[in-house]
Design a protein around this motif. Structure first.
Motif, PDB file in Angstrom:
ATOM      1  N   GLU A  83       0.826  -1.218   0.000  1.00 24.90           N
ATOM      2  CA  GLU A  83       0.000   0.000   0.000  1.00 24.90           C
ATOM      3  C   GLU A  83       0.853   1.258   0.000  1.00 24.90           C
ATOM      4  O   GLU A  83       0.504   2.255  -0.631  1.00 24.90           O
ATOM      5  CB  GLU A  83      -0.973   0.007   1.189  1.00 24.90           C
ATOM      6  CG  GLU A  83      -0.303   0.136   2.548  1.00 24.90           C
ATOM      7  CD  GLU A  83      -1.291   0.036   3.695  1.00 24.90           C
ATOM      8  OE1 GLU A  83      -1.248   0.920   4.568  1.00 24.90           O
ATOM      9  OE2 GLU A  83      -2.093  -0.919   3.702  1.00 24.90           O
ATOM     10  N   ASN A  84       2.008   1.214   0.667  1.00 30.81           N
ATOM     11  CA  ASN A  84       2.903   2.378   0.668  1.00 30.81           C
ATOM     12  C   ASN A  84       3.582   2.555  -0.690  1.00 30.81           C
ATOM     13  O   ASN A  84       3.789   3.678  -1.155  1.00 30.81           O
ATOM     14  CB  ASN A  84       3.944   2.254   1.779  1.00 30.81           C
ATOM     15  CG  ASN A  84       3.328   2.363   3.154  1.00 30.81           C
ATOM     16  OD1 ASN A  84       2.226   2.890   3.314  1.00 30.81           O
ATOM     17  ND2 ASN A  84       4.013   1.836   4.151  1.00 30.81           N
ATOM     18  N   LYS A  85       3.928   1.422  -1.323  1.00 30.87           N
ATOM     19  CA  LYS A  85       4.494   1.496  -2.676  1.00 30.87           C
ATOM     20  C   LYS A  85       3.489   2.131  -3.628  1.00 30.87           C
ATOM     21  O   LYS A  85       3.850   2.994  -4.426  1.00 30.87           O
ATOM     22  CB  LYS A  85       4.853   0.100  -3.196  1.00 30.87           C
ATOM     23  CG  LYS A  85       6.189  -0.405  -2.767  1.00 30.87           C
ATOM     24  CD  LYS A  85       6.583  -1.598  -3.592  1.00 30.87           C
ATOM     25  CE  LYS A  85       6.319  -2.849  -2.806  1.00 30.87           C
ATOM     26  NZ  LYS A  85       6.851  -4.055  -3.449  1.00 30.87           N
ATOM     27  N   ASN A  86       2.251   1.692  -3.549  1.00 28.34           N
ATOM     28  CA  ASN A  86       1.211   2.247  -4.417  1.00 28.34           C
ATOM     29  C   ASN A  86       1.043   3.739  -4.199  1.00 28.34           C
ATOM     30  O   ASN A  86       0.850   4.500  -5.153  1.00 28.34           O
ATOM     31  CB  ASN A  86      -0.113   1.516  -4.208  1.00 28.34           C
ATOM     32  CG  ASN A  86      -0.084   0.109  -4.764  1.00 28.34           C
ATOM     33  OD1 ASN A  86       0.671  -0.181  -5.687  1.00 28.34           O
ATOM     34  ND2 ASN A  86      -0.887  -0.769  -4.201  1.00 28.34           N
ATOM     35  N   PHE A  87       1.122   4.172  -2.955  1.00 26.66           N
ATOM     36  CA  PHE A  87       1.015   5.598  -2.638  1.00 26.66           C
ATOM     37  C   PHE A  87       2.155   6.367  -3.321  1.00 26.66           C
ATOM     38  O   PHE A  87       1.921   7.396  -3.965  1.00 26.66           O
ATOM     39  CB  PHE A  87       1.048   5.808  -1.117  1.00 26.66           C
ATOM     40  CG  PHE A  87       0.995   7.244  -0.717  1.00 26.66           C
ATOM     41  CD1 PHE A  87      -0.208   7.945  -0.750  1.00 26.66           C
ATOM     42  CD2 PHE A  87       2.145   7.906  -0.308  1.00 26.66           C
ATOM     43  CE1 PHE A  87      -0.254   9.284  -0.386  1.00 26.66           C
ATOM     44  CE2 PHE A  87       2.102   9.243   0.054  1.00 26.66           C
ATOM     45  CZ  PHE A  87       0.899   9.934   0.018  1.00 26.66           C
ATOM     46  N   ILE A  88       3.384   5.857  -3.184  1.00 27.34           N
ATOM     47  CA  ILE A  88       4.547   6.509  -3.810  1.00 27.34           C
ATOM     48  C   ILE A  88       4.387   6.552  -5.329  1.00 27.34           C
ATOM     49  O   ILE A  88       4.627   7.582  -5.970  1.00 27.34           O
ATOM     50  CB  ILE A  88       5.857   5.767  -3.439  1.00 27.34           C
ATOM     51  CG1 ILE A  88       6.118   5.814  -1.937  1.00 27.34           C
ATOM     52  CG2 ILE A  88       7.043   6.295  -4.241  1.00 27.34           C
ATOM     53  CD1 ILE A  88       6.479   7.164  -1.394  1.00 27.34           C
ATOM     54  N   PHE A  89       3.952   5.431  -5.918  1.00 27.34           N
ATOM     55  CA  PHE A  89       3.778   5.381  -7.372  1.00 27.34           C
ATOM     56  C   PHE A  89       2.694   6.345  -7.833  1.00 27.34           C
ATOM     57  O   PHE A  89       2.813   6.965  -8.898  1.00 27.34           O
ATOM     58  CB  PHE A  89       3.486   3.959  -7.844  1.00 27.34           C
ATOM     59  CG  PHE A  89       4.654   3.026  -7.671  1.00 27.34           C
ATOM     60  CD1 PHE A  89       5.958   3.450  -7.865  1.00 27.34           C
ATOM     61  CD2 PHE A  89       4.446   1.706  -7.310  1.00 27.34           C
ATOM     62  CE1 PHE A  89       7.031   2.594  -7.712  1.00 27.34           C
ATOM     63  CE2 PHE A  89       5.515   0.841  -7.150  1.00 27.34           C
ATOM     64  CZ  PHE A  89       6.814   1.284  -7.351  1.00 27.34           C
ATOM     65  N   ASP A  93       3.175   9.304 -10.481  1.00 30.58           N
ATOM     66  CA  ASP A  93       2.274   9.438 -11.636  1.00 30.58           C
ATOM     67  C   ASP A  93       1.688  10.846 -11.715  1.00 30.58           C
ATOM     68  O   ASP A  93       1.644  11.452 -12.786  1.00 30.58           O
ATOM     69  CB  ASP A  93       1.144   8.408 -11.592  1.00 30.58           C
ATOM     70  CG  ASP A  93       1.640   6.996 -11.878  1.00 30.58           C
ATOM     71  OD1 ASP A  93       2.735   6.849 -12.450  1.00 30.58           O
ATOM     72  OD2 ASP A  93       0.909   6.046 -11.533  1.00 30.58           O
ATOM     73  N   MET A  94       1.253  11.376 -10.568  1.00 29.25           N
ATOM     74  CA  MET A  94       0.678  12.734 -10.557  1.00 29.25           C
ATOM     75  C   MET A  94       1.730  13.758 -10.961  1.00 29.25           C
ATOM     76  O   MET A  94       1.428  14.699 -11.690  1.00 29.25           O
ATOM     77  CB  MET A  94       0.114  13.058  -9.164  1.00 29.25           C
ATOM     78  CG  MET A  94      -1.188  12.360  -8.869  1.00 29.25           C
ATOM     79  SD  MET A  94      -2.000  12.919  -7.354  1.00 29.25           S
ATOM     80  CE  MET A  94      -0.828  12.419  -6.117  1.00 29.25           C
ATOM     81  N   SER A  95       2.955  13.573 -10.517  1.00 28.98           N
ATOM     82  CA  SER A  95       4.026  14.499 -10.898  1.00 28.98           C
ATOM     83  C   SER A  95       4.323  14.440 -12.390  1.00 28.98           C
ATOM     84  O   SER A  95       4.576  15.455 -13.025  1.00 28.98           O
ATOM     85  CB  SER A  95       5.311  14.162 -10.122  1.00 28.98           C
ATOM     86  OG  SER A  95       5.118  14.348  -8.748  1.00 28.98           O
ATOM     87  N   LEU A  96       4.256  13.239 -12.942  1.00 28.60           N
ATOM     88  CA  LEU A  96       4.519  13.086 -14.374  1.00 28.60           C
ATOM     89  C   LEU A  96       3.402  13.668 -15.231  1.00 28.60           C
ATOM     90  O   LEU A  96       3.660  14.123 -16.348  1.00 28.60           O
ATOM     91  CB  LEU A  96       4.738  11.614 -14.714  1.00 28.60           C
ATOM     92  CG  LEU A  96       5.992  10.980 -14.105  1.00 28.60           C
ATOM     93  CD1 LEU A  96       6.015   9.481 -14.371  1.00 28.60           C
ATOM     94  CD2 LEU A  96       7.249  11.650 -14.636  1.00 28.60           C
ATOM     95  N   TRP A  97       2.196  13.630 -14.738  1.00 28.10           N
ATOM     96  CA  TRP A  97       1.077  14.216 -15.500  1.00 28.10           C
ATOM     97  C   TRP A  97       1.247  15.702 -15.700  1.00 28.10           C
ATOM     98  O   TRP A  97       0.788  16.260 -16.692  1.00 28.10           O
ATOM     99  CB  TRP A  97      -0.253  13.981 -14.783  1.00 28.10           C
ATOM    100  CG  TRP A  97      -0.711  12.545 -14.790  1.00 28.10           C
ATOM    101  CD1 TRP A  97      -0.408  11.585 -15.705  1.00 28.10           C
ATOM    102  CD2 TRP A  97      -1.561  11.928 -13.835  1.00 28.10           C
ATOM    103  NE1 TRP A  97      -1.005  10.390 -15.379  1.00 28.10           N
ATOM    104  CE2 TRP A  97      -1.729  10.584 -14.236  1.00 28.10           C
ATOM    105  CE3 TRP A  97      -2.197  12.381 -12.676  1.00 28.10           C
ATOM    106  CZ2 TRP A  97      -2.510   9.686 -13.510  1.00 28.10           C
ATOM    107  CZ3 TRP A  97      -2.960  11.475 -11.966  1.00 28.10           C
ATOM    108  CH2 TRP A  97      -3.115  10.151 -12.389  1.00 28.10           C
ATOM    109  N   ASP A  98       1.922  16.377 -14.765  1.00 27.27           N
ATOM    110  CA  ASP A  98       2.115  17.829 -14.855  1.00 27.27           C
ATOM    111  C   ASP A  98       3.233  18.220 -15.819  1.00 27.27           C
ATOM    112  O   ASP A  98       3.453  19.382 -16.053  1.00 27.27           O
ATOM    113  CB  ASP A  98       2.415  18.405 -13.472  1.00 27.27           C
ATOM    114  CG  ASP A  98       1.208  18.387 -12.560  1.00 27.27           C
ATOM    115  OD1 ASP A  98       0.075  18.345 -13.074  1.00 27.27           O
ATOM    116  OD2 ASP A  98       1.391  18.404 -11.331  1.00 27.27           O
ATOM    117  N   MET A  99       3.916  17.251 -16.370  1.00 29.34           N
ATOM    118  CA  MET A  99       5.053  17.562 -17.252  1.00 29.34           C
ATOM    119  C   MET A  99       4.596  18.123 -18.573  1.00 29.34           C
ATOM    120  O   MET A  99       3.665  17.904 -19.157  1.00 29.34           O
ATOM    121  CB  MET A  99       5.905  16.331 -17.492  1.00 29.34           C
ATOM    122  CG  MET A  99       6.663  15.920 -16.236  1.00 29.34           C
ATOM    123  SD  MET A  99       7.659  14.445 -16.443  1.00 29.34           S
ATOM    124  CE  MET A  99       8.878  14.986 -17.611  1.00 29.34           C
TER     125      MET A  99
END
Length: 99
Positions: A83-89, A93-99
């Motif tokens: 669950e923590n890995k999924n949170f980090i991923f 993902d959200m950071s990459l969407w802003d690129m």
């Protein structure tokens, strides 16, 4: 071994300095970089450590240069609960969407 030469030059490390770091002769470094000879896996690991890079990059399995710090962080993430890995991923993902 073009990757080795590129990493070495990016770090502004002379062949002589790399030779000392991995414990071999300068002639051997030149021959690695020209592709005349191939180092053993143990030597590849030493070169990767000396250049703060990955074995995968040196052997041409990836064109991505990962610093040791990045590799250690990835290992840390892989050791988290699912669950923590999924949170980090999700954050990534959200950071990459802003690129």
């Amino acid at each position: 071994w073009r990757q080795q030469m590129l990493m070495r030059k990016k770090k502004k490390l002379l062949q002589a300095a790399l030779r000392k770091l991995i414990g071999t002769s300068g002639v051997v470094i030149v021959r690695y970089e020209r592709g005349d000879i191939k180092p053993s896996i143990d030597v590849v690991a030493k070169i990767a450590d000396a250049l703060d890079g990955s074995v995968d990059y040196l052997i041409g399995k990836t064109n991505l240069i990962l610093a040791k710090e990045t590799i250690h962080r990835i290992v840390d993430i892989s050791n988290l609960k699912e669950e923590n890995k999924n949170f980090i991923f999700n954050l990534i993902d959200m950071s990459l969407w802003d690129m």
